[in-house]
Design an enzyme around this catalytic site. Structure first.
Site, PDB file in Angstrom:
ATOM      1  N   CYS A  39      -8.857  32.033 161.155  1.00 45.82           N
ATOM      2  CA  CYS A  39      -7.445  31.395 161.167  1.00 45.82           C
ATOM      3  C   CYS A  39      -6.810  31.341 162.417  1.00 45.82           C
ATOM      4  CB  CYS A  39      -6.303  31.977 159.912  1.00 45.82           C
ATOM      5  SG  CYS A  39      -4.891  31.176 159.971  1.00 45.82           S
ATOM      6  N   CYS A  42      -3.195  32.076 162.401  1.00 49.16           N
ATOM      7  CA  CYS A  42      -2.841  33.595 162.269  1.00 49.16           C
ATOM      8  C   CYS A  42      -3.165  34.507 163.678  1.00 49.16           C
ATOM      9  CB  CYS A  42      -3.977  34.193 161.582  1.00 49.16           C
ATOM     10  SG  CYS A  42      -3.741  33.400 159.727  1.00 49.16           S
TER      11      CYS A  42
END
Length: 185
Positions: A39, A42
């Site tokens: 991600c 993230c």
């Protein structure tokens, strides 16, 4: 985790979630970062949250959980996209957001969480006392209270500004007995 993550940041698993998050939040607020290695947002958000938590000097803890390896609690909390960040206090989730946010919004999220804690309420009360002392013309007392808050929260902008204001007022009125840390000379 980045190198900055250390004292107040840890990785957890589904097996340790209750101890690391729910039980730990009985002692201090815990922020949970649900993330995954693939991600991109993230990877952007993680260091920002870590910095915000570390700058609070132990008032809040960050727990990171990789949802690819540990999906149980993400599922129970209804996490549908990541990054997902939940704040826990007194054993329950009290706030959350999804997606990568800028540093200013992350800091506001942490401050909002801390303002609901006993320590946060004590700081807020101290700032009110300092302002009342300032309004009453008691520059020395106001400066000492602001300085005490700065010692507890070195990045508390309200306390820093209040301390600077007291110092400026003291020097403007010829009261140079107080240095910028609120200490009597």
């Amino acid at each position: 985790m980045t190198e900055m993550a250390s004292l107040h940041t840890k990785d957890t698993t589904d097996q340790d979630f209750m101890a690391d998050v729910v039980e730990a939040s009985e002692q201090q607020p815990v922020i949970v970062d649900f993330w995954a290695p693939w991600c991109g947002p993230c990877r952007t958000l993680g260091p920002i949250i870590e910095k915000a938590v570390e700058s609070r000097n132990g008032q809040v803890k960050l727990v990171k959980i990789n949802i690819d390896e540990n999906p149980a609690y993400a599922g129970q909390l209804g996490v549908r996209s990541i990054p997902a960040v939940y704040a826990f206090d007194k054993g329950r989730p009290v706030d959350a957001f999804m997606g990568a946010l800028p540093e200013s919004q992350i800091n506001a999220f942490v401050e909002k969480l801390l303002s609901g804690t006993d320590a946060g309420k004590m700081i807020a009360g101290a700032l009110e006392q300092a302002e009342a002392a300032s309004q009453a013309g008691d520059i020395g007392t106001a400066a000492q209270i602001y300085a005490a808050v700065v010692q507890q929260e070195p990045e508390n902008v309200t306390a820093i500004a209040g301390l600077a204001r007291q110092w400026r007022q003291g020097t403007r009125h010829g009261d140079a007995r107080h240095d910028p840390r609120g200490q009597t000379k």
